[in-house]
Design an enzyme around this catalytic site. Structure first.
Site, PDB file in Angstrom:
ATOM      1  N   SER A 693       8.923   6.057   0.995  1.00 26.46           N
ATOM      2  CA  SER A 693       8.106   6.493   2.128  1.00 26.46           C
ATOM      3  C   SER A 693       7.894   5.386   3.148  1.00 26.46           C
ATOM      4  CB  SER A 693       6.741   6.993   1.632  1.00 26.46           C
ATOM      5  OG  SER A 693       6.019   5.947   1.013  1.00 26.46           O
ATOM      6  N   LYS A 736      -3.013   9.002   1.174  1.00 26.27           N
ATOM      7  CA  LYS A 736      -2.656   8.030   2.208  1.00 26.27           C
ATOM      8  C   LYS A 736      -3.589   8.134   3.411  1.00 26.27           C
ATOM      9  CE  LYS A 736       2.226   7.990   0.853  1.00 26.27           C
ATOM     10  NZ  LYS A 736       3.622   8.337   1.239  1.00 26.27           N
TER      11      LYS A 736
END
Length: 841
Positions: A693, A736
């Site tokens: 990511s 996140k």
């Protein structure tokens, strides 16, 4: 008329005797008894008697007491003459005493080192001859001879002496001294003044003893006819059986019958009943002390202790269950809805297979306590086992019962503790299992957690099918990547991500603070936590996804307050604790918790060229991932530092390759890649970092380095890239975003495919955050940097469009119109993209 009225006063006028109080000797008149003087007061009394007329008075103690207190002794005792005295090496005295007269203590005098006493003696009774007296004497002698014949421990001299005695008082004294009776019984005989009555009681005692001894011999004789001489253990068992028979207990069930009855009461399946009947039959034929008998007995006891048909009455009230779940936990909407769905289905259908839920989330988010709350809401028993560190298959399936120390596995042990067939069974830390040469416990769990197989779960120890289909299994894990796929496929995953500041604030006010006040004894005091103080504790003293550290910090505050309350004197008068008042405000936090453990990170704002902020997911929750780049003179080397994993290294190379393949799109400084080296560093190099990511973050950092342009302020991003410029979706979006919110980052860039994940973001986080979405790298760069800085890269080729067979080809005008729409959508951003909102306070 009392006994004192018949006692002559002239017998004790002016006479004082040393008193010796004993606890295990009763001396009768007309008898000779050995005695040991051990205590200081006894030795002093004996020495005083030896200096006077060698007479001491012996009395039995009622209870043991120290020498400094007045002794609690029986009133009736015996005056004794010291016939012989011998000093022993240890300072004690060995005495030979001759009992002379019995009497009653009247007065005690303390003479310093010993106690003296005044005594009222029984008058010398004269024997009245008569048929009744003579008959009693003869019966007493005959009964004593029968007793002596059975006991076989009385010396012949004593027997001949008793045969020659014709005086009733002397006969009673000698027999009372000779019989083997407890001191309390002998004292009761000594208390009897009338010689005739005393002898009658002695005869009754002897006849009772003769009957008991005869019964013992009869039982022994019966046992000897049934056993061999070398089978001592068997002899003892038969003797106990005959004793129970003589006591009228022959109707009571023996151990095997009781065990069989316990198993039958459990109402096990027919297969289990047949198996236990065979095992109990084998057990009855074995010697009790044989090793195999112990194994079979333990096996049958396990079957008797397991629940086979017992179940608890479940709660089917949806509103009550919802109230219990809301009372115990804040938020967690998905879990609560799943439990309510299960209760609703149970109302429609009785036999429902227990679901296999898996709570996944960072530590401290309440996964274990939530499982306990689910059990309470369902009205079921709760049992928990920890799988952390389990690496032996036998811990799940059990050991074969032929092994020494064999036991069933953790599943069967848990069912025994649960005591019902429908508990809520928590398998904690399912992602912490490991495997070695002893087997793979995760494979053993496949049968346990498969609704199609656990109806007939087989434990190696039981060797019998056990039905687990009614059990509601709940597992917990910090991450899913450590769970093997076959096991993961059987689980219904429910994510429990970290909490936002607002959620932590509500949890602290509603749950943590009341709990810690109760545990630290301040529930009655007036302790007030201001909202701002709790928020500062969350921001500057903790950095976590859950609330475990927050609970520790709040507990530390309350313990400090409790110490101050004790200093103020409330520890001595807890009833006045309701008057104690304390307010926790931000200005008092340094005093209560010390200096701040963290400050607002300035590194996430005002970034220099070559730097970017990424977002990452870990087992502990979401976190930010700062990245830095630099170019140095070299030979085109590509340097990666910061303990990066293989996936992140590949992302970095992909980012560099994309930039070099699209140089025309970037206003790069003149750079010769063959003469300059590029260094990418991710700080905190001691921590391993990996995951798919970080591609867009690495690309943005390299573009910022080559263009000497900083990213827009307060931006964080996540997403993986391809060489063709596409941005791929990622996981862990909620964690996140919460991590960015904790670090006061106001703008977040996400892949377009992750737009749907915004539904999981708390509303209070959405209000403070601007979200941007991009499906290609150039879209993302135009969002991250100043507008118009880059040219638009050509759109990646994705192959010819697929059309349905019956669909006609679109006209050129339609294609042109569709192209305009696509062009407009590719360069557009979502709502909020043009105006950056004010950063949260």
């Amino acid at each position: 008329m009392s006994i004192f009225d018949s006692i002559s006063k002239k017998d004790h006028e002016g006479q004082v005797f040393p008193l010796v109080h004993v606890k295990d000797v009763v001396v009768f008149p007309n008898t000779i008894v050995p005695f040991m003087a051990v205590t200081k007061s006894t030795i002093a009394a004996v020495e005083e008697a030896a200096r006077a007329n060698s007479l001491i008075f012996i009395a039995l103690m009622r209870s043991e007491q120290g020498e400094s207190r007045q002794p609690d002794v029986h009133k009736t005792g015996t005056l004794c003459r010291i016939i012989q005295k011998m000093a022993m090496p240890d300072g004690s005295l060995r005495l030979l005493l001759s009992g002379e007269r019995s009497g009653i203590l009247e007065k005690l005098n303390f003479e310093g080192s010993y106690i003296s006493c005044e005594v009222v003696f029984y008058p010398e009774s004269e024997q009245v001859a008569g048929p009744e007296t003579n008959a009693l004497i003869r019966v007493a002698k005959r009964t004593f001879m029968q007793y002596a014949e059975l006991v076989k421990k009385i010396p012949a001299e004593t027997l001949s002496t008793i045969e020659s005695i014709d005086q009733i008082n002397i006969l009673g004294n000698i027999i009372g001294n000779t019989v083997n009776a407890k001191v309390d019984r002998k004292q009761a005989l000594l208390d009897v003044h009338d010689p005739k009555e005393r002898l009658e009681q002695i005869v009754a005692f002897l006849e009772s003893e003769i009957e008991v001894i005869g019964l013992q011999k009869k039982i022994t004789q019966k046992v000897k006819t049934k056993i061999e001489k070398n089978q001592r253990e068997y002899f003892l068992q038969e003797q106990m059986r005959e004793i129970n028979k003589e006591l009228g207990r022959e109707g009571e069930e023996n151990e095997l019958e009781e065990l069989s009855k316990r198993i039958a009461e459990r109402n096990p399946p027919e297969e289990v009943s047949e198996k236990t009947k065979r095992e109990l039959g084998r057990l009855g034929k074995l010697q009790p002390m044989s090793p195999e008998a112990g194994i079979l007995r333990t096996y049958c006891e396990w079957i008797a202790d397991l629940p086979w048909s017992e179940k608890t009455q479940e709660n089917r009230d949806l509103e009550q269950a919802r109230a219990i779940l809301d009372q115990d936990h804040f938020g967690m909407k998905k879990v609560k809805e799943r439990v309510l769905e299960f209760i609703a289905v149970r109302q429609l259908k009785e036999l429902v297979k227990g679901p296999i839920l898996c709570f996944v989330g960072p530590p401290g988010t309440g996964k274990t306590s939530l499982a306990r709350s689910v059990a309470r809401a369902l009205g079921r028993n709760f049992i928990r086992i920890s799988l952390g560190g389990v690496r032996d298959e036998a811990e799940i399936r059990g050991h074969r019962k032929t092994y020494v120390g064999a036991l069933p596995g953790k599943i069967i042990q848990g069912m025994k503790k649960a005591a019902s067939i429908n508990p809520v069974f928590l398998l904690d830390e399912i992602d912490k299992m490991s495997s070695d040469f002893r087997g793979d416990p995760s494979s053993a769990l496949l049968e346990v957690l498969d609704p199609e197989q656990n109806r007939n779960f087989s434990d190696h120890y039981l060797e019998l099918p056990y039905d687990l289909s009614r059990v509601m299994f709940i597992t917990t894990a910090n991450s899913l990547h450590a769970i093997p796929y076959p096991l993961l496929d059987r689980l219904e995953i429910i994510e429990i991500p970290g909490y936002s500041e607002f959620e932590k604030l509500e949890i602290a006010k509603s749950f943590i603070i009341p709990k810690q006040l109760e545990e630290n004894g301040l529930s009655k005091a007036k302790i007030d936590f201001s909202k701002q103080a709790v928020l500062e504790t969350i921001r500057y003293y903790t950095m976590e996804s859950g609330v475990r550290s927050l609970e520790r910090e709040i507990a530390g505050i309350i313990r400090r307050i409790a110490r101050d309350a004790v200093k103020a004197g409330y520890g001595e008068r807890p009833e006045e604790l309701a008057q104690y008042d304390f307010s926790v405000i931000p200005s008092k936090l340094p005093e209560l918790l010390g200096k701040r453990k963290r400050e607002d990170e300035q590194s996430v704002h005002n970034l220099k060229p070559g730097s970017a902020i990424g977002l990452a997911w870990t087992e502990m929750g979401g976190t930010i991932l700062p990245m830095e780049t630099a170019r140095i003179e070299g030979n085109g080397e590509f340097i990666l530092t910061g303990n990066l994993g293989d996936v992140m290294k590949e992302s970095a190379r992909t980012a560099l390759s994309y930039i070099r393949s699209n140089l025309d799109s970037f206003p790069l400084l003149k750079i010769d890649f063959k003469k300059q080296s590029i260094h990418i560093h991710v700080p905190q190099g001691a921590i391993p970092k990996d995951g798919p990511s970080a591609g867009i973050t690495l690309t943005a950092a390299l573009v910022s380095l080559f263009c000497a342009q900083s990213l827009r302020d307060s931006f964080a991003m996540t997403g993986e890239i391809t060489l063709s410029g596409r941005i791929l979706p990622v996981g862990g979006v909620k964690e996140k975003v919460l991590a960015a919110h904790r670090h006061r980052i106001a703008n977040i860039l996400l892949p377009e495919a992750n737009r749907k994940d915004l539904d999981e973001i708390p509303e209070e986080v959405k209000k403070d955050t601007n979200f941007f979405f991009a499906s290609e790298i150039m879209e993302a760069l135009n969002i991250l940097f100043a507008p118009g800085l880059f040219k638009k890269a050509p759109k990646a080729y994705t192959g010819p469009r697929k059309t349905r067979p019956a669909q006609k080809a679109t006209s050129a005008a339609s294609e042109k119109k569709a192209g305009k729409r696509a062009s407009a959508s590719s360069g557009a951003t979502v709502k909020k993209s043009k105006a950056v909102r004010k950063k949260p306070s």
